[in-house]
Every structure is written in structure tokens, then in C-alpha cells.
Design an enzyme around this catalytic site. Sequence first.
Site, PDB file in Angstrom:
ATOM      1  N   CYS A  77     -15.296   1.528  -1.264  1.00  7.57           N
ATOM      2  CA  CYS A  77     -15.028   1.412   0.178  1.00  7.57           C
ATOM      3  C   CYS A  77     -14.185   2.556   0.742  1.00  7.57           C
ATOM      4  O   CYS A  77     -14.696   3.377   1.492  1.00  7.57           O
ATOM      5  CB  CYS A  77     -14.367   0.078   0.472  1.00  7.57           C
ATOM      6  SG  CYS A  77     -15.387  -1.311  -0.060  1.00  7.57           S
TER       7      CYS A  77
ATOM      8  N   PHE B 114       0.815  -1.226   0.000  1.00  2.62           N
ATOM      9  CA  PHE B 114       0.000   0.000   0.000  1.00  2.62           C
ATOM     10  C   PHE B 114       0.845   1.271   0.000  1.00  2.62           C
ATOM     11  O   PHE B 114       0.441   2.307   0.503  1.00  2.62           O
ATOM     12  CB  PHE B 114      -1.023  -0.010   1.142  1.00  2.62           C
ATOM     13  CG  PHE B 114      -2.310  -0.649   0.697  1.00  2.62           C
ATOM     14  CD1 PHE B 114      -2.352  -1.998   0.386  1.00  2.62           C
ATOM     15  CD2 PHE B 114      -3.466   0.101   0.523  1.00  2.62           C
ATOM     16  CE1 PHE B 114      -3.516  -2.601  -0.083  1.00  2.62           C
ATOM     17  CE2 PHE B 114      -4.637  -0.486   0.054  1.00  2.62           C
ATOM     18  CZ  PHE B 114      -4.654  -1.845  -0.245  1.00  2.62           C
TER      19      PHE B 114
END
Length: 437
Positions: free
Chosen positions: A264, A253
Site C-alpha cells: 500500500c 508511526f
Amino acid sequence: MRISVIGCGYLGAVHAASMAKLGHEVVGIDVDQNKIKELSAGTAPFFEPGLPELLSESLRSGRLTFSTDMEDAAGAQVHFLCVGTPQKKGEYAADLRYVDAAFTALTPYVQPGDVVAGKSTVPVGTAARLADELAETAPGAILAWNPEFLREGHAVADTLTPDRFVYGVPSGEASEAAVAALDEVYATPLSTGTPRQVVDYATAELVKTAANSFLATKISFINAMAEVCDAAGADVTALADAIGLDDRIGRKFLNAGVGFGGGCLPKDIRAFMARAGELGADQALTFLREVDAINMRRRSRVVEMTREICGGSLLGKRVTILGAAFKPDSDDVRDSPALSAAAQMQLQGATVTVTDPEALQNAKGRFPELGYEPVTEHAIQDAHALVLLTEWKEYRALDPVAVSSLVTEKNIIDGRNVLDPAAWREAGWTYRGMGRP
Ligand code: UGA
């Protein structure tokens, strides 16, 4: 065990099929007749790797059925609530109308001793409210909150072999019954040592929103570094590799690019800010506003870069957007950075052609004014600039030499920093990455 799964979208369809695979007898229920028809026939209503195979296997086993009739939930011992919680129109807060409607429709069929387990991402405080309602409408039934952490594109594996389970349970005797029921549901993955944490409702709800907020923050952090790298002439990819080697930080990430989208992360950080405000803790989350702002700037930045690479104006330029989905291995275009940038480019006078292996149908529904072409080579034909915005394998593997003969001008923007700049430059392309010199 007999299980009902209410809501058969990304979360519920995968959950229902997975629970049947684990050996349970499952009924998936949804108000959408078409969806139920498709699922009953073994067709996944959206693109998710591994789901069609899992669906057919579970349907063949006779343990999985689908229905539009809530009455079919009667007799299940555990009822999973898997409906969506989108962002409210014109507000940051989450829209709980689907959760409330599903809950109200379900409770007449809930028996004493049954467990109603919420999986949807909800504002903290929702479970406590629903537990009060359940005590009135279905006395003796137990409410639990069991948040879901699956990623689209990896949903099957994330459901069958998750990193952890979180059970939000009431206090007292009911807590033991809730834990025992969920342990029985997840007996197979628990037997392999998957950690499970038993907490109160509020903590369980917050674990989910905190996890998504942390992931969003990590992405915006590296995108902020990309902005600084751009200004300083440094390389954010090498920077991420170097800081990622510190295992306190980790490399996952930390991919800079056009930022996060999907159904989301964007709506969850906004709903979290809204809920913190209601609780009087808004100051604690003001940084999420910055996380959101950095993320949104990425979309404008890639438009600006495309304008620059096209010589200062997009007017009359043919731009090919590689990728429409919010991430690869998904056909989901909700809040897709790729489509949002494509639409801005079109507004600035470019003729935009979008291509994607799976998401074009959904993209057309959202942005009918953009041009679409499913065959990559046709989409690339005569372009003044290629802009890679979703890192599908086939775009990462594009051969700069072979593609050269198709385009009008050899300009490429790598909005996900996944191409080899040297290879493209050697083939005569003007290459620009995001936060890379
Ligand atoms: C996210 C969470 O990762 C799941 O754990 C969670 O269960 C799910 O939301 C949910 O709440 O239901 P998902 O939306 O499927 O899952 O997608 P992610 O894999 O988290 O990616 C989100 C976005 O971030 C994508 O647009 C992706 O391209 C972007 N991203 C990801 C980056 O820009 N850089 C990265 O380094 C990683």
C-alpha cells in the site's frame, strides 16, 4: 441486507466475512478458483490474525458464500468493489485493469436502485468516470466510493470497528439513497458512535491517498531524524518519545528503522504523485519523492551497517535476517524492506539465511536465491551477524545470553529499534540500532 463483494484478497475476504458477521447475507466473488475453494472451506488464503475464526463463524451462520461466478452478485443491494490497484510496471501510476475488469463484469447484474460501492484505493477521478459508465450500463444504479483504511495484521478489528467511515456520493437525490444503503450496511458500528463523513467522490478518493501519504511522511520524517541522529550521536528513539508526547505530533508511526514497505504505502504515494502530475498539481507533491527517497535509503543503510559490523566486507560472511514480512503479524512480502536488504547483502557476497514465522513461503516465491530456515535457532546457527528487520514478538523476546552460544560472532543489527541495547551489550554483543548511538 444482501451484499456482494467483488475481489477476495486481503481487503475483500476480510470485508465479506465481516459483513456476514454484521448480520448480512454476503457472496464473495473472485476469478481465482483456488482462492474461492479455500475460502469456501473456511481456510484463509493468507495469514491474518482472527480471520480463520471469523470465516468459520460466518460460513457456519449460512450467511456467507463464495463463488467464481459473477452472476451470483445478482440480487444483492450493495456491491463492494475490493480488487487490487498495484503499481503499473515501469511507471508510478496505479494499474486500474482489475478495477475496470471487475466493474465491467459486474454491471450486467446490477439492478436499478442497487449501490455499487468502491473500496479499492484509486486515483482521484476514477469514481466519476465509473459513475458515468454505470449510468450507461446500469441506469438507475448508484455509484458510491467508500475507501477502506484497514491495516494488515489488524484487518478484522479495523473492518468491524473502524475509526471512521467515509462515503463519497453523487449529488442530488441519488446521494440520499447511497447514504441510506451504506448506513444500513454499517448499522452496527455506526450505532456505537463511529464517525462517518459524507463527501463528494473526489474528496473520498483523496481522503484515502492523503491518509496513506501522511503516514508515509511521518515514517520518513522520523527516519530522516535517524540519519541526523546518526551523524550527531543522538538517539532517535528517545527523540521520538519526547516529540510524541506533544499530542499535536503523537507517538504513533514514529518508529525509525528500515522504513515502510507492503502493498500500500509505497505504491500509493507513487500513484498519488503520478495522478497529481496528470492534474497539473505535481509541485504540490514533490515532497513525496523525498519521502520515497528517504525510505529507500534506509534499506541501503542497513546493508552498509551490516557490512561495517562484519569488518568492512560481506564476502563469505553468514548473515541471518530475522523477519521477511513487510511488518509483523502478516505473511505479506510485497516490497518488503527485509527482503530487499537481504537480497542486496547476498549480492555483496554474504551467505544470507532468512527466517520468519509466517512469510517464508511467499518470500521464496519472490527471492528464490536466498537461503530460508523456518526454525529461528537453526537460522541463527554460526552467523557472523544477526539483522532484525521485522519486529515479530519472538524476535523482540530473543535472549541475548541464550543466543550467544549459537553464533560465530556476536553482532546484531536492530533494524526496527525494538531490542534493549544495554541487555545485548551486557551479554557481550556488538549492538547497532538505526539512529541510536
Ligand atoms: C496501510 C495503512 O496503515 C492503512 O490504513 C491502509 O488501509 C492500508 O495501508 C491500505 O492502503 O490498504 P498496511 O500497509 O497494512 O496499512 O501497513 P502499516 O501498518 O501502515 O505499515 C506500513 C509499513 O510502515 C510497514 O512496513 C511498517 O513496518 C512501517 N512502519 C510503520 C514503520 O517503519 N514505522 C512506523 O512507525 C510504522
